[in-house]
Enzyme design. Structure first.
Site, mmCIF file in Angstrom:
data_model
loop_
_atom_site.group_PDB
_atom_site.id
_atom_site.type_symbol
_atom_site.label_atom_id
_atom_site.label_comp_id
_atom_site.label_asym_id
_atom_site.label_seq_id
_atom_site.Cartn_x
_atom_site.Cartn_y
_atom_site.Cartn_z
ATOM 1 C CG HIS A 1 -3.508 -0.379 -6.359
ATOM 2 N ND1 HIS A 1 -3.695 0.479 -5.254
ATOM 3 C CD2 HIS A 1 -3.553 -1.557 -6.267
ATOM 4 C CE1 HIS A 1 -3.946 -0.648 -4.246
ATOM 5 N NE2 HIS A 1 -4.005 -1.692 -4.868
ATOM 6 N NE ARG B 1 -4.058 -1.324 0.250
ATOM 7 C CZ ARG B 1 -4.567 -2.172 -0.319
ATOM 8 N NH1 ARG B 1 -3.747 -2.662 -1.518
ATOM 9 N NH2 ARG B 1 -5.706 -2.982 -0.452
HETATM 10 P P1 NDP Z 1 -1.418 -11.557 4.690
HETATM 11 O O1 NDP Z 1 -2.226 -11.132 5.831
HETATM 12 O O2 NDP Z 1 -1.549 -12.965 4.507
HETATM 13 O O3 NDP Z 1 0.039 -11.264 5.131
HETATM 14 C C1 NDP Z 1 0.522 -10.092 5.994
HETATM 15 C C2 NDP Z 1 1.968 -10.399 6.084
HETATM 16 O O4 NDP Z 1 2.360 -9.300 6.852
HETATM 17 C C3 NDP Z 1 2.081 -11.676 7.268
HETATM 18 O O5 NDP Z 1 3.299 -12.195 7.162
HETATM 19 C C4 NDP Z 1 2.412 -10.616 8.638
HETATM 20 O O6 NDP Z 1 2.998 -11.188 9.728
HETATM 21 C C5 NDP Z 1 2.815 -9.541 8.195
HETATM 22 N N1 NDP Z 1 2.894 -8.410 8.892
HETATM 23 C C6 NDP Z 1 1.744 -7.624 9.433
HETATM 24 N N2 NDP Z 1 2.271 -6.475 10.113
HETATM 25 C C7 NDP Z 1 3.408 -6.598 10.239
HETATM 26 C C8 NDP Z 1 4.167 -6.126 11.131
HETATM 27 N N3 NDP Z 1 3.980 -5.016 11.920
HETATM 28 N N4 NDP Z 1 5.606 -6.239 11.043
HETATM 29 C C9 NDP Z 1 6.048 -7.373 10.371
HETATM 30 N N5 NDP Z 1 5.254 -7.948 9.547
HETATM 31 C C10 NDP Z 1 3.947 -7.736 9.636
HETATM 32 O O7 NDP Z 1 -1.582 -10.465 3.591
HETATM 33 P P2 NDP Z 1 -1.543 -10.786 2.028
HETATM 34 O O8 NDP Z 1 -0.096 -11.592 1.872
HETATM 35 O O9 NDP Z 1 -2.736 -11.414 1.511
HETATM 36 O O10 NDP Z 1 -1.486 -9.336 1.594
HETATM 37 C C11 NDP Z 1 -0.544 -8.276 1.908
HETATM 38 C C12 NDP Z 1 -0.991 -6.972 1.618
HETATM 39 O O11 NDP Z 1 -0.873 -6.942 -0.137
HETATM 40 C C13 NDP Z 1 -2.535 -6.485 1.652
HETATM 41 O O12 NDP Z 1 -2.757 -6.134 2.788
HETATM 42 C C14 NDP Z 1 -2.669 -5.493 0.508
HETATM 43 O O13 NDP Z 1 -2.275 -4.111 1.260
HETATM 44 C C15 NDP Z 1 -1.565 -5.741 -0.409
HETATM 45 N N6 NDP Z 1 -2.256 -6.019 -2.025
HETATM 46 C C16 NDP Z 1 -1.747 -5.134 -2.790
HETATM 47 C C17 NDP Z 1 -2.367 -5.668 -4.184
HETATM 48 C C18 NDP Z 1 -1.997 -5.084 -5.386
HETATM 49 O O14 NDP Z 1 -2.477 -4.988 -6.517
HETATM 50 N N7 NDP Z 1 -0.991 -3.800 -5.193
HETATM 51 C C19 NDP Z 1 -3.021 -6.735 -4.352
HETATM 52 C C20 NDP Z 1 -3.445 -7.456 -3.167
HETATM 53 C C21 NDP Z 1 -2.840 -7.303 -1.994
HETATM 54 P P3 NDP Z 1 2.302 -12.547 10.308
HETATM 55 O O15 NDP Z 1 2.586 -13.506 9.348
HETATM 56 O O16 NDP Z 1 3.257 -12.802 11.653
HETATM 57 O O17 NDP Z 1 0.964 -12.383 10.654
HETATM 58 C C1 OXD Z 2 -5.986 -5.698 -2.817
HETATM 59 C C2 OXD Z 2 -5.615 -4.732 -3.952
HETATM 60 O O1 OXD Z 2 -5.868 -5.309 -1.577
HETATM 61 O O2 OXD Z 2 -5.965 -4.956 -5.036
HETATM 62 O O3 OXD Z 2 -6.511 -6.783 -2.939
HETATM 63 O O4 OXD Z 2 -4.913 -3.620 -3.461
#
Ligand code: NDP
Ligand code: OXD
Length: 321
Positions: free
Chosen positions: A284, A236
């Site tokens: 995005h 993000r």
């Molecule tokens: P998940 O919830 O599966 O994974 C999030 C990861 O981030 C986990 O490993 C989590 O740790 C880690 N995390 C969260 N907070 C912290 C922190 N404070 N310090 C260290 N690590 C942290 O999410 P996804 O993988 O499904 O998606 C990730 C992000 O990708 C979404 O939230 C979205 O913002 C973005 N996204 C962007 C898209 C785009 O088109 N650009 C499309 C889809 C998603 P833990 O494993 O310990 O919980």
């Molecule tokens: C998502 C995105 O969070 O598209 O799925 O950004």
């Protein structure tokens, strides 16, 4: 007894996000239910049992007192987490193979682009300059993946298969095969010091806002054949300190950046990112949500839930993701 209505609220002007397309898809996968697009002044809010939403504004869902679940039409729920009036029902996010595969493609594409010196090579082509540079092997580069969740773990796997060394960072302790894992604020420095290409796939929460900042960039490893480290952010825009990125690109702290997300989207026309020679920018769309796949995912979850099963991928509101 009639089945509860599904209310759809889609705030996006992206080509694949037409609200009518979402409505048509939900009509096909939930043929025995009423599907309405919000706002709908004729709708009785009490009839709505499910909301499927993308970027609703704070307060948009407050009137729906009989909601049983909210389905976010993407993976990141940051837009919903800021809504203090969000009904207290399970909030489900997207975690499906279709979205994960798209993100893996984006990450592999951009890691390879920097690893294979594409910015230099395209410049050379435009200048008709035949000056090959030494091309190092993938195993000379360590990719650091911030966020080892659904998307980060899949990208780490694909990068490893290409021969890159991979390290990862998460909030809680993790084990991912072939990946050296670090966690928490205590593990951040060691993770950064091992990393040449930093890939950010974190959710935006109060803890992660502006995690991509100059202090972090200065700790990245510069000793690989690539020299200055590179960042790739597909999480993000709020994860990045944008003035810090520009300053770090300009003074060589960073060699390049691939950015799919920005603090303000659409990116304003006057933004220096548009024309920066070291920036590869996408609007995005690293991992587009596909209405066909996601409507099926939501319909399956509703059926499972109404049959007494558990909802999957429910957001932990305390953690914010
Ligand atoms: P998940 O919830 O599966 O994974 C999030 C990861 O981030 C986990 O490993 C989590 O740790 C880690 N995390 C969260 N907070 C912290 C922190 N404070 N310090 C260290 N690590 C942290 O999410 P996804 O993988 O499904 O998606 C990730 C992000 O990708 C979404 O939230 C979205 O913002 C973005 N996204 C962007 C898209 C785009 O088109 N650009 C499309 C889809 C998603 P833990 O494993 O310990 O919980
Ligand atoms: C998502 C995105 O969070 O598209 O799925 O950004």
């Amino acid at each position: 007894m009639s089945k509860g209505t599904i209310a759809l609220l889609v705030n996006s002007n992206a080509q694949n996000w037409s609200p009518e397309r979402w409505k048509a898809r939900f009509g096909e996968v939930c043929p025995d239910r009423r599907v309405v697009l919000l706002p709908d002044p004729a709708l009785d809010p009490a009839e709505v049992h499910y909301a499927a939403v993308w970027k609703p504004k704070p307060g948009d869902l407050a009137a729906f007192k009989n909601l049983r679940a909210i389905f976010n039409l993407g993976a990141g729920v940051d837009a919903l987490m800021v809504d203090r009036s969000l009904p207290d029902v399970p909030l489900v996010r997207v975690a499906v193979g279709d979205l994960t595969d798209r993100m893996t493609e984006y990450v592999v594409l951009h890691v390879l682009m920097h690893h294979r010196q594409e910015l230099y090579l395209r410049d050379s082509q435009r200048a008709r300059r035949w000056e090959p540079k030494y091309q190092w092997v993938a195993s000379a580069i360590t990719v650091g993946v911030m966020g080892l969740g659904t998307l980060g773990a899949a990208s780490a796997d694909a990068l490893r298969a290409l021969g890159f060394r991979v390290v990862g960072w998460s909030r809680s302790e993790k084990q991912v095969e072939g990946v050296t894992c670090f966690h928490g604020s205590d593990g951040l420095d060691a993770f950064l010091r091992a990393t040449n290409i930093l890939v950010c796939l974190l959710p935006l929460t109060p803890d992660t806002r502006h995690v991509l900042n100059r202090d972090v960039f200065a700790k990245l490893d510069r000793s690989s054949p690539m020299g200055a480290p590179v960042i790739i952010n597909a999480g993000r825009g709020g994860l990045q300190n944008e003035p810090d990125i520009l300053r770090s690109l300009d003074d060589g702290t960073l060699g390049a950046a691939s950015l799919d997300v920005f603090e303000t989207e659409p990116l304003p026309e006057a933004s220096p990112f548009w024309t920066h020679p070291k920036v590869v920018l996408t609007p995005h769309n690293a991992a587009d949500t596909d209405a066909d796949e996601i409507s099926k995912y939501v319909a399956r979850q509703i059926a499972q839930f109404e049959a007494g099963g558990a909802l999957e991928n429910v957001v932990d509101r305390g953690r914010g993701y």
